[in-house]
Design a protein around this motif. Structure first.
Motif, PDB file in Angstrom:
ATOM      1  N   LYS A 156      30.124   8.969  22.912  1.00  0.00           N
ATOM      2  CA  LYS A 156      30.433   9.509  24.235  1.00  0.00           C
ATOM      3  C   LYS A 156      30.936  10.947  24.142  1.00  0.00           C
ATOM      4  CE  LYS A 156      33.125   9.034  28.437  1.00  0.00           C
ATOM      5  NZ  LYS A 156      34.090   8.307  29.238  1.00  0.00           N
ATOM      6  N   HIS A 157      31.853  11.194  23.215  1.00  0.00           N
ATOM      7  CA  HIS A 157      32.489  12.515  23.204  1.00  0.00           C
ATOM      8  C   HIS A 157      31.875  13.459  22.169  1.00  0.00           C
ATOM      9  CE1 HIS A 157      35.535  11.081  26.007  1.00  0.00           C
ATOM     10  NE2 HIS A 157      35.509   9.948  25.316  1.00  0.00           N
TER      11      HIS A 157
ATOM     12  N   TYR B   6      33.540  15.759  30.769  1.00  0.00           N
ATOM     13  CA  TYR B   6      33.755  14.664  31.710  1.00  0.00           C
ATOM     14  C   TYR B   6      34.861  15.023  32.699  1.00  0.00           C
ATOM     15  CZ  TYR B   6      31.009  12.062  28.336  1.00  0.00           C
ATOM     16  OH  TYR B   6      30.014  11.649  27.502  1.00  0.00           O
TER      17      TYR B   6
ATOM     18  N   LEU C 274      23.607  20.094  30.646  1.00  0.00           N
ATOM     19  CA  LEU C 274      24.568  19.636  29.639  1.00  0.00           C
ATOM     20  C   LEU C 274      25.862  20.438  29.637  1.00  0.00           C
ATOM     21  CD1 LEU C 274      22.120  19.083  26.667  1.00  0.00           C
ATOM     22  CD2 LEU C 274      23.403  17.325  27.876  1.00  0.00           C
TER      23      LEU C 274
ATOM     24  N   ARG D 198      28.036  23.277  35.904  1.00  0.00           N
ATOM     25  CA  ARG D 198      27.924  22.315  37.005  1.00  0.00           C
ATOM     26  C   ARG D 198      29.145  22.389  37.899  1.00  0.00           C
ATOM     27  NH1 ARG D 198      26.779  16.468  34.856  1.00  0.00           N
ATOM     28  NH2 ARG D 198      27.915  17.263  33.081  1.00  0.00           N
ATOM     29  N   ARG D 199      28.918  22.249  39.162  1.00  0.00           N
ATOM     30  CA  ARG D 199      30.047  22.138  40.080  1.00  0.00           C
ATOM     31  C   ARG D 199      30.475  20.675  40.098  1.00  0.00           C
ATOM     32  NH1 ARG D 199      33.932  24.822  41.054  1.00  0.00           N
ATOM     33  NH2 ARG D 199      34.408  23.393  42.730  1.00  0.00           N
ATOM     34  N   ALA D 200      31.754  20.476  40.174  1.00  0.00           N
ATOM     35  CA  ALA D 200      32.226  19.080  40.190  1.00  0.00           C
ATOM     36  C   ALA D 200      31.902  18.430  41.527  1.00  0.00           C
ATOM     37  CB  ALA D 200      33.723  19.053  39.978  1.00  0.00           C
TER      38      ALA D 200
ATOM     39  N   ASP E 210      40.050  18.834  19.571  1.00  0.00           N
ATOM     40  CA  ASP E 210      41.237  18.160  20.093  1.00  0.00           C
ATOM     41  C   ASP E 210      40.881  16.999  21.017  1.00  0.00           C
ATOM     42  OD1 ASP E 210      42.664  19.979  18.718  1.00  0.00           O
ATOM     43  OD2 ASP E 210      43.758  20.815  20.417  1.00  0.00           O
ATOM     44  N   TYR E 211      39.796  17.161  21.816  1.00  0.00           N
ATOM     45  CA  TYR E 211      39.513  16.099  22.791  1.00  0.00           C
ATOM     46  C   TYR E 211      39.078  14.808  22.125  1.00  0.00           C
ATOM     47  CZ  TYR E 211      35.030  18.501  22.250  1.00  0.00           C
ATOM     48  OH  TYR E 211      33.929  19.126  21.733  1.00  0.00           O
TER      49      TYR E 211
ATOM     50  N   ARG F 237      27.956  14.057  23.024  1.00  0.00           N
ATOM     51  CA  ARG F 237      27.800  14.730  24.314  1.00  0.00           C
ATOM     52  C   ARG F 237      28.154  16.219  24.183  1.00  0.00           C
ATOM     53  NH1 ARG F 237      27.389  17.224  27.833  1.00  0.00           N
ATOM     54  NH2 ARG F 237      27.479  16.912  30.077  1.00  0.00           N
ATOM     55  N   ASN F 238      29.208  16.519  23.447  1.00  0.00           N
ATOM     56  CA  ASN F 238      29.614  17.915  23.313  1.00  0.00           C
ATOM     57  C   ASN F 238      28.726  18.685  22.341  1.00  0.00           C
ATOM     58  OD1 ASN F 238      32.246  18.754  24.804  1.00  0.00           O
ATOM     59  ND2 ASN F 238      32.566  16.627  24.187  1.00  0.00           N
TER      60      ASN F 238
ATOM     61  N   ASP G 230      38.284  16.321  27.263  1.00  0.00           N
ATOM     62  CA  ASP G 230      36.864  16.558  27.007  1.00  0.00           C
ATOM     63  C   ASP G 230      36.246  17.383  28.138  1.00  0.00           C
ATOM     64  OD1 ASP G 230      34.092  16.416  26.654  1.00  0.00           O
ATOM     65  OD2 ASP G 230      34.277  14.534  25.573  1.00  0.00           O
TER      66      ASP G 230
ATOM     67  N   PRO H   4      29.033  21.710  30.945  1.00  0.00           N
ATOM     68  CA  PRO H   4      29.874  21.305  32.067  1.00  0.00           C
ATOM     69  C   PRO H   4      30.271  22.484  32.954  1.00  0.00           C
ATOM     70  CG  PRO H   4      31.086  21.242  30.006  1.00  0.00           C
ATOM     71  CD  PRO H   4      29.656  21.450  29.657  1.00  0.00           C
ATOM     72  N   LYS H   5      30.364  23.670  32.349  1.00  0.00           N
ATOM     73  CA  LYS H   5      30.838  24.805  33.140  1.00  0.00           C
ATOM     74  C   LYS H   5      29.771  25.308  34.106  1.00  0.00           C
ATOM     75  CE  LYS H   5      34.422  25.843  30.031  1.00  0.00           C
ATOM     76  NZ  LYS H   5      34.888  26.498  28.850  1.00  0.00           N
TER      77      LYS H   5
ATOM     78  N   HIS I 165      38.045  22.492  32.838  1.00  0.00           N
ATOM     79  CA  HIS I 165      38.096  23.942  33.043  1.00  0.00           C
ATOM     80  C   HIS I 165      38.363  24.311  34.495  1.00  0.00           C
ATOM     81  CE1 HIS I 165      33.876  23.056  34.052  1.00  0.00           C
ATOM     82  NE2 HIS I 165      33.976  24.096  34.843  1.00  0.00           N
TER      83      HIS I 165
ATOM     84  N   ALA J 161      42.478  21.948  25.761  1.00  0.00           N
ATOM     85  CA  ALA J 161      41.551  21.612  24.678  1.00  0.00           C
ATOM     86  C   ALA J 161      41.554  20.122  24.388  1.00  0.00           C
ATOM     87  CB  ALA J 161      41.936  22.380  23.410  1.00  0.00           C
ATOM     88  N   ALA J 162      42.624  19.444  24.842  1.00  0.00           N
ATOM     89  CA  ALA J 162      42.751  18.030  24.513  1.00  0.00           C
ATOM     90  C   ALA J 162      41.963  17.151  25.474  1.00  0.00           C
ATOM     91  CB  ALA J 162      44.219  17.629  24.527  1.00  0.00           C
TER      92      ALA J 162
END
Lengths: 314, 635
Positions: A229-230, B414, A307, A312-314, A211-212, A233-234, B411, A309-310, B459, B408-409
């Motif tokens: 980029k998307h 980022y 890599l 990593r802390r923002a 979806d992203y 990266r994913n 990314d 994202p979960k 998330h 889900a929409a």
């Protein structure tokens, strides 16, 4: 991140200890007198006694084991039974060769596999995609030693464009260093490109269907950015895992490939150690390979940590 | 209790499916045939080989293929074909032994580790890690320092090291079935552990183990032939493929042909094992689905040209839209228009085709779905059948799409801020302007602490915030038309109300319009100016919200309204019996007839056209009894 690295490194210590212990007890499997085994049947008793004394082979196995462990802690891998040279020094001259080979091959497999994977993911179901998938299955089946001999024939004998054998150190001449490694790197990289390609293809395809990616597509963002980029990266984490797994396979492949191209790396040391019954050299190489596997896995874990994202802390 | 529950998709399913897949794929059949050939010629090499593999003939050195020597002779004048036939025996037998050891050790260890968990799992997992500590090939080479040419030791060690991978695979497969219902049922019914493992768990790991065995054969063949190549695998007298390649490499300057026969046989054999492994893997649950069908792009310009835009206030005109999946149409001739300043509700149950319609407008359909007829005109431009390049100019600035699941929409890799800034930059903002606008946008969609949200990844934010961020993202291009797909479904009631307010504000300027896709008729009643009710790929009723919901002229709209909870509904809510028919089961007549209390024979006769039932405002219904339906209140 740092704590993950430390935890992993700590977890590797017992593993390496087991490997070292197993490698040590290899010599206990020799039937009869190790000295006779090394020196052959024509050796005199005096020669054998001398070897026994020099390496303490007459001592009890436990005694020998404990002293090798103590030496290991101080960075001493023992001495060659044949030349009495320090195994540590022997391997430290061989290491850069194997390292160059493995690093270059890893880069090549990762770059080619990922690029082809993206390309195929964008053309899913097309003829090129199907051909690439079949080709990926086929190259995986090609043994590195066979392709190595074939490459020597084609590029060194038939067309004489690249050297068949020999190694030039990087600090002597970077150009020649690269030239001496081109064929070995191709031989080592060919098979692993298959699985890396397949993994990259499916991971990128999955990301592109997500979806992203549709969200950025719905914003009119160009395809190139959507993919790089998307999408990429994913898809990065599964690709890194595949690259790491295949790098371990590459390490093993260096043994035969170094032999064919006459590169003085760890694999060549291992083989000459095996043929010369030089157990300490063999033990040393096995330990270095085990450390190499630990480092590759650690690098994969760290990269995935970065890599994901979960994690990593923002 | 004798009625032990069997799994719905039956534990023997995967293995049986794998067997079928093996038997039906021509490529895999060829692979099996090749392996049979190789095995038979190896076993009967003594009878089949035209020459003795060891007999040297110094008058026939390095001869090319001929009628006597089909594959030529080597540097000692030995027949290459005969050597090939004799050379597979030790190799294949060794690979089979190692594989058998790996499976024999890995199967029980994996079952135990996966089913029991706890300490057994921890210990076994550690041992498995150990088998991966040093590459197996390196271990085998190292072993040769003590056991040169000792194939028995090498097989055993290779098998033990391979057991690591087998254990891991069986463990993971066992893990996934362990928690399934049929296993629970068996456990509760007091079956002994052994029975559960053998009768219920084992069948589900059979197919993965077959796959593993084939992969293991491929790896072992490569590893063992490499050892022979290096002169470490087995007796140097007996011919083997690896050794033949070594001999070829020694004669490569004189005769390169010798490299071909052993290489080809070896590679084909490994490919055959891998193909079998892949076929079994693909047949496993979770394997790849059939590849998407690619369509040719259809040119729909003619239909488009026939539709001049009647009203300059019309922003979007969809006419006769048909969207097809590979299996057939799912949206069937949908027509509606949206004017500036208007909110149109697209309402219906799931399966009605409303999301597909919404995706089709900005050309965002998945690869295997396409518009096959009709027209989508946006601000005077035809979007149906146009190029991706032209669509991408319209997207974002002209039409923005807000997806169904906001989480889900976005990314996951980022931050919210990064995604908003990238979009703003894409629409031409400078770096600074984009940074400034990001905060404003987030505030506009009702986020009170934009600075914190900006630094979060998807998330780390709630569903309501994610929905607002998704809306903000859609607003970055300042679009004329917003399409929001179920924007309030996942949200609780207060957040839902706030989001709907936000939408009202978005169109309040009179320049924008919104298409709101929802199954929730309450939401539609709340914000939409007009409503189009969809059922089984068609619009069945369309008109101004007040008149459609106030006095429905289609039984489906009525039924939808009745099934909506409200304060004055006492007792049980009436539900619409049955479900939306799947596209392949659409009847020829009225598609709602089967669930309709008012259906008559006339309803089933043939396709029902849209009927004009306009009163003070335009109104259509797709019901033969549309005129009969008395304008009674809907609730």
């Amino acid at each position: 991140m740092g704590s993950l690295a430390l935890r992993r490194a700590a977890g590797a210590v017992p593993l390496l200890l087991v490997v070292w212990t197993a490698a040590f007890f290899l010599q206990q499997l020799i039937h009869g007198d190790p000295a006779a085994y090394v020196l052959g049947n024509t050796s005199t008793a005096a020669q054998r006694d001398q070897l026994d004394a020099a390496f303490g082979l007459h001592r009890s196995p436990l005694d020998q084991y404990l002293s090798t462990c103590a030496n290991l802690l101080s960075g001493d891998l023992g001495r060659s039974w044949i030349t009495s040279e320090s195994v540590g020094r022997l391997l430290s001259t061989a290491l850069p060769v194997t390292l160059s080979l493995a690093l270059l091959s890893t880069l090549v497999t990762a770059a080619v596999g990922t690029a082809l994977g993206i390309w195929a993911a964008l053309r899913r179901g097309s003829r090129v995609d199907r051909i690439l998938q079949l080709a990926a299955g086929a190259v995986t089946a090609v043994p590195n030693y066979w392709i190595a001999v074939g490459l020597v024939y084609l590029f060194a004998i038939q067309y004489r464009v690249l050297p068949a054998t020999g190694y030039v150190q990087l600090n002597q001449s970077p150009g020649q260093w690269l030239q001496s490694l081109i064929l070995p790197v191709i031989a080592l990289s060919l098979a692993p490109i298959g699985p890396i390609f397949l993994q990259a293809r499916s991971a990128v395809a999955e990301a592109l269907d997500a979806d992203y990616v549709r969200t950025v597509r719905a914003l009119g963002i160009p395809r190139r950015r959507q993919v790089l980029k998307h999408g990429l990266r994913n898809a990065a984490a599964p690709i890194v895992t595949a690259v790491g797994f295949n790098t371990v396979g590459l390490l093993a492949g260096t043994v035969a490939v170094e032999q064919i191209f006459n590169l003085p790396g760890l694999g060549s040391q291992l083989l000459s150690g095996v043929l010369g019954h030089d157990v300490p050299v063999v033990q040393g190489v096995v330990l270095v390979f085990a450390v190499g596997v630990v480092i590759v896995n650690l690098a994969v874990d760290l990269l995935i940590g970065v890599l994901n994202p979960k994690a990593r802390r923002a | 209790m004798s009625t032990v529950v069997h799994h719905a998709d039956s534990p023997v399913g995967p293995a049986a499916r794998a067997g079928r897949a093996l038997a039906t794929s021509p490529l895999t059949l060829t692979a099996v045939a090749w392996l049979v050939l190789v095995v038979l010629t190896s076993v009967f090499a003594d009878q089949l080989a035209p020459f003795d593999p060891l007999t040297q003939n110094l008058t026939e050195l390095l001869k090319p293929p001929s009628a006597t020597h089909w594959l030529g002779t080597d540097s000692l004048g030995r027949d290459v074909l005969s050597r090939l036939m004799h050379g597979g025996d030790t190799l294949l037998w060794g690979a089979a032994e190692a594989t058998a050891i790996a499976v024999a050790l890995g199967l029980p260890a994996g079952l135990l580790s996966g089913y029991r968990g706890g300490i057994a799992d921890a210990v076994i997992s550690w041992l498995v890690d150990l088998t991966f500590a040093v590459p197996a090939f390196v271990v085998l080479v190292a072993l040769a320092v003590i056991y040169p040419q000792n194939t028995a030791v090498m097989m055993a060690v290779l098998g033990v090291l391979g057991a690591g991978a087998a254990t891991r695979l069986v463990r993971n497969s066992t893990r996934t079935v362990r928690d399934e219902l049929f296993i629970d049922a068996a456990r509760v019914s007091g079956l002994p552990l052994r029975t559960i493992l053998f009768r219920h768990v084992l069948p589900t790991v059979v197919a993965p183990v077959i796959m593993l065995a084939a992969t293991s054969m491929a790896i072992c063949v490569i590893v063992l032939s490499s050892l022979s190549f290096l002169g470490l695998g087995g007796s140097p007298e007996a011919p083997s493929w690896g050794q033949m390649i070594y001999e070829a490499s020694q004669n490569i300057t004189v005769d390169s042909w010798l490299l071909v026969p052993p290489g080809a046989v070896l590679i084909l054999t490994v490919i055959a094992f891998n193909l079998i492994a892949n076929t079994v893997r693909d047949a496993l649950p979770g394997g790849p689905t059939p590849r998407p069908v690619r369509h040719r792009r259809t040119v729909l310009a003619e239909t488009a040209a026939q539709r001049p835009d009647a009203d300059p206030q019309t922003l979007l005109g969809v006419h006769g839209l048909v969207v097809e999946f590979p299996s057939g149409p799912v949206v069937d001739g949908v027509t509606f228009a949206v004017r500036k300043g208007e909110i149109l509700g697209l309402v219906g149950e799931s399966g009605s085709g409303k999301t597909v319609t919404a995706l089709a407008i900005p050309g965002l359909l998945p690869i295997d779905e396409r518009i096959t007829a009709g027209s989508v005109r946006f601000a005077g431009e035809e979007l149906a059948g146009t190029t991706e390049r032209r669509l991408s100019r319209v997207r974002g600035r002209g039409v923005a799409y807000i997806a169904q699941e906001p989480m889900a929409a976005l990314d996951p890799c980022y931050t919210v801020g990064n995604q908003l800034r990238a979009a703003l930059r894409h629409f031409g903002a400078t770096r600074r302007a984009a940074a400034a606008r990001t905060g404003d946008l987030l505030r506009e969609v009702g986020i009170s602490d934009p600075d914190r949200v900006m630094r979060c990844r998807p998330h780390q934010i709630s569903g309501g915030i994610a929905q607002r961020v998704a809306i903000a993202l859609a607003l970055t291009g300042d679009p004329a038309l917003l399409i929001a797909d179920e924007p309030t479904t996942a949200l609780d009631v207060t957040v839902q109300a706030a989001i709907l307010d936000l939408f009202r504000n978005v169109v309040a300027t009179g320049e924008r319009a919104l298409v709101l896709v929802s199954h929730d008729i309450g939401v539609v009643a709340d914000v939409c100016d007009r409503v189009a009710v969809m059922y089984a790929g068609q619009i069945v009723e369309q008109g101004e919200t007040d008149s459609v919901l106030g006095a429905p002229r289609h039984p489906y709209t009525r039924a939808l309204l009745r099934s909506m909870p409200s304060l004055d509904t006492a007792g049980r809510l009436p539900v619409i019996p049955g479900s939306v028919p799947a596209p392949d089961a659409w009847p020829e007549g009225c598609r709602f007839a089967a669930r309709c209390a008012l259906a008559t024979d006339a309803c089933k006769k043939g396709p029902i056209p849209l009927m004009d039932v306009s009163g003070p405002s335009p109104r259509t219904t797709r019901c033969v009894r549309g005129h009969d339906l008395a304008p009674e209140p809907g609730r």
